[in-house]
Design a protein around this motif. Sequence first.
Motif, PDB file in Angstrom:
ATOM      1  N   VAL A 148     -10.183  -1.316  -5.841  1.00  0.00           N
ATOM      2  CA  VAL A 148      -8.809  -1.119  -5.592  1.00  0.00           C
ATOM      3  C   VAL A 148      -8.556  -0.238  -4.360  1.00  0.00           C
ATOM      4  O   VAL A 148      -8.092  -0.318  -3.301  1.00  0.00           O
ATOM      5  CB  VAL A 148      -7.940  -0.858  -6.797  1.00  0.00           C
ATOM      6  CG1 VAL A 148      -6.539  -0.586  -6.318  1.00  0.00           C
ATOM      7  CG2 VAL A 148      -8.152  -1.764  -7.796  1.00  0.00           C
ATOM      8  N   LEU A 149      -9.190   0.988  -4.468  1.00  0.00           N
ATOM      9  CA  LEU A 149      -8.938   2.036  -3.541  1.00  0.00           C
ATOM     10  C   LEU A 149      -9.589   1.584  -2.018  1.00  0.00           C
ATOM     11  O   LEU A 149      -9.162   1.984  -0.886  1.00  0.00           O
ATOM     12  CB  LEU A 149      -9.619   3.598  -4.097  1.00  0.00           C
ATOM     13  CG  LEU A 149      -8.794   3.947  -5.294  1.00  0.00           C
ATOM     14  CD1 LEU A 149      -9.266   5.138  -5.885  1.00  0.00           C
ATOM     15  CD2 LEU A 149      -7.254   4.281  -4.847  1.00  0.00           C
ATOM     16  N   ALA A 150     -10.762   1.026  -2.109  1.00  0.00           N
ATOM     17  CA  ALA A 150     -11.552   0.712  -0.865  1.00  0.00           C
ATOM     18  C   ALA A 150     -10.668  -0.395  -0.369  1.00  0.00           C
ATOM     19  O   ALA A 150     -10.433  -0.204   0.999  1.00  0.00           O
ATOM     20  CB  ALA A 150     -12.883   0.162  -1.386  1.00  0.00           C
ATOM     21  N   VAL A 151     -10.269  -1.419  -0.946  1.00  0.00           N
ATOM     22  CA  VAL A 151      -9.362  -2.385  -0.379  1.00  0.00           C
ATOM     23  C   VAL A 151      -7.902  -1.699   0.332  1.00  0.00           C
ATOM     24  O   VAL A 151      -7.578  -1.837   1.355  1.00  0.00           O
ATOM     25  CB  VAL A 151      -8.904  -3.552  -1.464  1.00  0.00           C
ATOM     26  CG1 VAL A 151      -7.825  -4.457  -0.783  1.00  0.00           C
ATOM     27  CG2 VAL A 151     -10.090  -4.327  -1.654  1.00  0.00           C
ATOM     28  N   THR A 152      -7.364  -0.793  -0.567  1.00  0.00           N
ATOM     29  CA  THR A 152      -6.147   0.093  -0.069  1.00  0.00           C
ATOM     30  C   THR A 152      -6.301   0.733   1.517  1.00  0.00           C
ATOM     31  O   THR A 152      -5.930   0.846   2.343  1.00  0.00           O
ATOM     32  CB  THR A 152      -5.572   0.832  -1.074  1.00  0.00           C
ATOM     33  OG1 THR A 152      -5.581   0.171  -2.093  1.00  0.00           O
ATOM     34  CG2 THR A 152      -4.579   1.672  -0.638  1.00  0.00           C
ATOM     35  N   ALA A 153      -7.673   1.432   1.442  1.00  0.00           N
ATOM     36  CA  ALA A 153      -8.186   2.323   2.526  1.00  0.00           C
ATOM     37  C   ALA A 153      -8.387   1.346   3.794  1.00  0.00           C
ATOM     38  O   ALA A 153      -8.042   1.517   4.853  1.00  0.00           O
ATOM     39  CB  ALA A 153      -9.136   2.863   2.278  1.00  0.00           C
ATOM     40  N   GLU A 199      -9.496 -10.344  -7.691  1.00  0.00           N
ATOM     41  CA  GLU A 199      -8.269  -9.887  -8.105  1.00  0.00           C
ATOM     42  C   GLU A 199      -7.102  -9.189  -7.344  1.00  0.00           C
ATOM     43  O   GLU A 199      -6.062  -9.312  -7.281  1.00  0.00           O
ATOM     44  CB  GLU A 199      -8.495  -8.964  -9.655  1.00  0.00           C
ATOM     45  CG  GLU A 199      -7.188  -9.106 -10.303  1.00  0.00           C
ATOM     46  CD  GLU A 199      -7.399  -8.490 -11.740  1.00  0.00           C
ATOM     47  OE1 GLU A 199      -6.425  -7.740 -12.259  1.00  0.00           O
ATOM     48  OE2 GLU A 199      -8.458  -8.451 -12.148  1.00  0.00           O
ATOM     49  N   VAL A 200      -7.795  -8.324  -6.616  1.00  0.00           N
ATOM     50  CA  VAL A 200      -6.888  -7.492  -5.521  1.00  0.00           C
ATOM     51  C   VAL A 200      -6.374  -8.216  -4.228  1.00  0.00           C
ATOM     52  O   VAL A 200      -5.308  -8.119  -4.017  1.00  0.00           O
ATOM     53  CB  VAL A 200      -7.727  -6.311  -5.281  1.00  0.00           C
ATOM     54  CG1 VAL A 200      -6.761  -5.291  -4.621  1.00  0.00           C
ATOM     55  CG2 VAL A 200      -8.204  -5.521  -6.587  1.00  0.00           C
ATOM     56  N   MET A 201      -7.354  -8.867  -3.625  1.00  0.00           N
ATOM     57  CA  MET A 201      -7.280  -9.660  -2.571  1.00  0.00           C
ATOM     58  C   MET A 201      -6.970 -11.007  -2.413  1.00  0.00           C
ATOM     59  O   MET A 201      -6.382 -11.759  -1.608  1.00  0.00           O
ATOM     60  CB  MET A 201      -8.413  -9.236  -1.529  1.00  0.00           C
ATOM     61  CG  MET A 201      -8.349  -7.865  -1.220  1.00  0.00           C
ATOM     62  SD  MET A 201     -10.171  -7.672  -0.392  1.00  0.00           S
ATOM     63  CE  MET A 201      -9.555  -8.277   1.541  1.00  0.00           C
ATOM     64  N   GLY A 202      -7.329 -11.788  -3.551  1.00  0.00           N
ATOM     65  CA  GLY A 202      -7.346 -13.171  -3.666  1.00  0.00           C
ATOM     66  C   GLY A 202      -8.715 -13.821  -2.971  1.00  0.00           C
ATOM     67  O   GLY A 202      -9.065 -13.063  -2.183  1.00  0.00           O
TER      68      GLY A 202
END
Length: 322
Positions: A148-153, A199-202
Amino acid sequence: MSQQLTTKLSLQNADEGLALFGPQDKYLRLIESRTEAQIMSREAEIVITGQQEEVEKLHQLFDVLLQLIRNNIALSERDMTYAMDLAQDWKADELLDLFKGEIAVTFRGKPIRVKTIGQKHYVSTIKKRDIVFGVGPAGTGKTYLAVVLAVTALKEGSVKRIVLTRPAVEAGENLGFLPGDLQEKVDPYLRPLYDALYEVMGQDQVEKALERGLIEIAPLAYMRGRTLDDAFIILDEAQNTTPEQMKMFLTRLGFGSKMVITGDVTQIDLPRGKRSGLIEAVHILKNIEEIGFIHFAEQDVVRHSLVQKIIVAYQHESENQG
């Protein structure tokens, strides 16, 4: 003997009582099973009667839970169990902070929040440090939160790509004996990383990002000889690295990059006599201040409440054998 005490909390409406006590009063029964105090629900109030300390702890617990409910936070059985654990140490109010911020939203728009104090500490450490080790049992969200934090970054532009990797040693299987080409051979090992990304990005966004090289998912052996700049790198299942692999991996860190290493030292699948690179690294690097070490406990397990009980039972068994 401490004196008997009665205290009351007001409910604003019947829905609050339903949210607080759970479907068919499931949460209420859960709370009652862990206290001697009596909990009564009348009209628009809750009445708690019992020994002073018990009553005061329950009052704090219900007060905190009501504040969460009034902030439109849907409480699960897992949240209730954790809240009760905290209430035993007068820490129920720490839940208010936990649920305040969301760290991201899923592609369906559902908020992603930390669920335990251990998770909160993990997230804030990853934000502050370039290398973080997250060590602990299954179900504590180590890998999921790192993804989740990687995708946010990546979305914020603080890194240019995400690199996800695992050592290809799992449950006694050997990669050479699996059917298919390399991608097919590797995929079963990396499935949990894909699941977290989806789940985070689709799925569509993940596949586009993989095609464009914004996300790379590869076995650990593929990291050799590379330097990874401006990347968020996650090494999952790190308990199955050898010391040589772990050193190789850690020295790939480039400028502008972050590394998160996750693993569960109770689930090592390496051949007998092989030391775990994760155990060795935590020992060797423990005095380097810039590296973060987060040790999760069974209280941080955020899966089904039975998972927590299973972990504790296995721990007791191994301690008795030890």
